[in-house]
Design a protein around this motif. Structure first.
Motif, mmCIF file in Angstrom:
data_model
loop_
_atom_site.group_PDB
_atom_site.id
_atom_site.type_symbol
_atom_site.label_atom_id
_atom_site.label_comp_id
_atom_site.label_asym_id
_atom_site.label_seq_id
_atom_site.Cartn_x
_atom_site.Cartn_y
_atom_site.Cartn_z
ATOM 1 N N CYS A 43 72.384 -123.180 51.544
ATOM 2 C CA CYS A 43 70.920 -122.667 51.770
ATOM 3 C C CYS A 43 70.795 -121.703 52.424
ATOM 4 C CB CYS A 43 71.164 -124.565 52.118
ATOM 5 S SG CYS A 43 71.636 -125.909 50.603
ATOM 6 N N TYR A 44 71.093 -121.785 53.390
ATOM 7 C CA TYR A 44 70.543 -120.927 54.177
ATOM 8 C C TYR A 44 70.154 -119.502 54.172
ATOM 9 C CZ TYR A 44 70.579 -124.647 58.498
ATOM 10 O OH TYR A 44 70.712 -125.696 59.451
ATOM 11 N N TYR A 45 71.480 -118.766 53.623
ATOM 12 C CA TYR A 45 70.816 -117.896 52.560
ATOM 13 C C TYR A 45 70.024 -117.805 51.958
ATOM 14 C CZ TYR A 45 71.529 -113.698 49.449
ATOM 15 O OH TYR A 45 71.802 -112.786 48.506
ATOM 16 N N LEU A 46 70.077 -118.772 50.611
ATOM 17 C CA LEU A 46 68.974 -118.476 50.217
ATOM 18 C C LEU A 46 67.868 -118.704 51.102
ATOM 19 C CD1 LEU A 46 67.409 -118.677 47.155
ATOM 20 C CD2 LEU A 46 68.716 -122.048 47.073
ATOM 21 N N THR A 47 67.496 -120.128 52.085
ATOM 22 C CA THR A 47 65.950 -119.795 52.548
ATOM 23 C C THR A 47 65.717 -118.937 53.255
ATOM 24 O OG1 THR A 47 67.008 -120.870 54.576
ATOM 25 C CG2 THR A 47 65.891 -122.889 52.790
ATOM 26 N N HIS A 48 66.512 -117.685 53.697
ATOM 27 C CA HIS A 48 66.263 -116.699 54.288
ATOM 28 C C HIS A 48 66.058 -115.648 53.385
ATOM 29 C CE1 HIS A 48 67.620 -118.287 58.961
ATOM 30 N NE2 HIS A 48 67.531 -119.486 58.311
ATOM 31 N N LEU A 49 66.528 -115.040 52.198
ATOM 32 C CA LEU A 49 66.044 -114.608 51.571
ATOM 33 C C LEU A 49 64.539 -114.910 51.428
ATOM 34 C CD1 LEU A 49 66.909 -112.502 49.262
ATOM 35 C CD2 LEU A 49 67.159 -114.414 47.185
ATOM 36 N N SER B 40 79.400 -131.077 46.778
ATOM 37 C CA SER B 40 80.726 -131.162 45.837
ATOM 38 C C SER B 40 81.299 -130.233 45.775
ATOM 39 C CB SER B 40 80.440 -132.616 44.815
ATOM 40 O OG SER B 40 79.710 -131.687 43.525
ATOM 41 N N MET B 41 80.407 -129.219 45.264
ATOM 42 C CA MET B 41 81.820 -127.719 44.591
ATOM 43 C C MET B 41 82.208 -126.627 45.993
ATOM 44 S SD MET B 41 79.755 -126.600 41.731
ATOM 45 C CE MET B 41 81.035 -124.905 41.041
ATOM 46 N N LEU B 42 80.797 -127.406 47.041
ATOM 47 C CA LEU B 42 81.456 -125.793 47.947
ATOM 48 C C LEU B 42 81.746 -127.125 49.657
ATOM 49 C CD1 LEU B 42 78.283 -123.673 47.947
ATOM 50 C CD2 LEU B 42 80.606 -123.149 47.055
ATOM 51 N N GLY B 43 81.224 -128.180 49.508
ATOM 52 C CA GLY B 43 82.042 -129.093 51.544
ATOM 53 C C GLY B 43 80.435 -128.732 51.738
ATOM 54 N N ARG B 44 80.619 -129.761 52.708
ATOM 55 C CA ARG B 44 79.183 -129.076 53.745
ATOM 56 C C ARG B 44 78.563 -127.822 54.035
ATOM 57 N NH1 ARG B 44 76.205 -134.174 56.452
ATOM 58 N NH2 ARG B 44 75.008 -132.847 57.958
ATOM 59 N N ASP B 45 79.931 -127.680 55.094
ATOM 60 C CA ASP B 45 79.892 -126.383 56.057
ATOM 61 C C ASP B 45 78.696 -125.452 54.816
ATOM 62 O OD1 ASP B 45 79.915 -127.240 57.841
ATOM 63 O OD2 ASP B 45 82.402 -127.217 57.999
ATOM 64 N N ASN B 46 79.489 -125.395 53.692
ATOM 65 C CA ASN B 46 79.163 -123.751 52.924
ATOM 66 C C ASN B 46 78.574 -123.892 52.151
ATOM 67 O OD1 ASN B 46 81.859 -121.955 53.874
ATOM 68 N ND2 ASN B 46 83.534 -123.215 52.050
ATOM 69 N N TYR B 47 78.268 -125.434 51.383
ATOM 70 C CA TYR B 47 76.988 -125.827 50.857
ATOM 71 C C TYR B 47 75.693 -125.100 52.167
ATOM 72 C CZ TYR B 47 73.276 -128.091 49.152
ATOM 73 O OH TYR B 47 71.887 -128.904 48.648
ATOM 74 N N LYS C 166 73.809 -111.792 43.195
ATOM 75 C CA LYS C 166 74.275 -112.530 41.875
ATOM 76 C C LYS C 166 75.620 -112.252 41.978
ATOM 77 C CE LYS C 166 71.755 -108.173 39.507
ATOM 78 N NZ LYS C 166 72.054 -106.851 38.995
ATOM 79 N N SER C 167 76.242 -112.642 43.303
ATOM 80 C CA SER C 167 77.560 -113.049 43.675
ATOM 81 C C SER C 167 77.690 -114.812 43.854
ATOM 82 C CB SER C 167 78.775 -112.043 44.444
ATOM 83 O OG SER C 167 77.902 -112.328 45.890
ATOM 84 N N ILE C 168 76.299 -114.612 44.193
ATOM 85 C CA ILE C 168 76.004 -116.142 44.869
ATOM 86 C C ILE C 168 75.352 -116.943 43.871
ATOM 87 C CG2 ILE C 168 73.796 -117.773 46.341
ATOM 88 C CD1 ILE C 168 76.036 -115.990 47.959
ATOM 89 N N ARG C 169 74.556 -116.297 43.221
ATOM 90 C CA ARG C 169 74.178 -117.269 41.679
ATOM 91 C C ARG C 169 74.854 -117.474 40.910
ATOM 92 N NH1 ARG C 169 68.321 -113.749 40.329
ATOM 93 N NH2 ARG C 169 67.352 -114.378 42.196
ATOM 94 N N PRO C 170 75.047 -118.179 39.899
ATOM 95 C CA PRO C 170 73.775 -119.666 40.210
ATOM 96 C C PRO C 170 74.705 -120.656 41.461
ATOM 97 C CG PRO C 170 76.226 -120.268 39.208
ATOM 98 C CD PRO C 170 76.393 -119.201 39.100
#
Length: 163
Positions: free
Chosen positions: A33-39, A22-29, A13-17
């Motif tokens: 993405c890895y959080y989402l795919t591993h979920l 451009s909002m996060l920068g490459r590393d945080n983006y 819930k803290s990750i969505r949306p």
């Protein structure tokens, strides 16, 4: 201490949306993405369960993000994320032969080296292995457990945590 799946799912819930590059920068983006795919991997038993029947109930944001951001991870030249996005989209019910997946398939096939590797020669063995694994799971046709494919409901407490 240990935490339950429900505890971990409440974090979503803290990750969505999900946020753009451009909002996060490459590393945080990429971390997002890895959080989402591993979920998705964990909830699907590492790809043994098709979650298609739950997309509308539990995974609208994840499905939309993965589909809309496939072009972005291709542009990042990240074979690991492209493979993971393709695999997760198939877990969420996108057919293997869908044209929606073609940008990812094309990227991985273009990026593969003559020796079957997707990395630079100087990369670590772990990097070479993980990148190859991710690329292969992105290219392969998933083999869902038939019973899991039919009865792919997550436990009620997990579904509630995803809302």
């Amino acid at each position: 201490g240990s935490s339950s799946m429900e505890d971990n799912l409440k974090f979503i819930k803290s990750i969505r949306p999900y946020r753009s590059l451009s909002m996060l920068g490459r590393d945080n983006y990429q971390l997002q993405c890895y959080y989402l795919t591993h979920l998705i991997f964990i909830l699907s038993g590492w790809g043994s369960i098709c979650l298609r029947s739950l997309v509308g109930e539990c995974f609208v944001e994840e499905f939309t993000f993965l589909l809309s951001q496939l072009y972005v991870v291709v542009s990042l030249d990240n074979a690991e994320l492209v493979g993971e996005f393709l695999s997760c989209l198939k877990i969420l019910g996108v057919p293997v032969d869908s044209p929606l997946l073609d940008p990812g398939y094309s990227f991985l096939l273009r990026r593969e080296r003559i020796n079957g590797n997707w990395c630079s020669p100087g990369d670590s063995m772990h990097k070479k292995y993980h990148t190859a694994y991710c690329a292969v799971i992105g290219l392969q046709t998933p083999r869902f457990d038939r019973q899991s494919f039919i009865d792919s409901a997550l436990p009620l407490s997990w579904r509630q945590a995803l809302h």
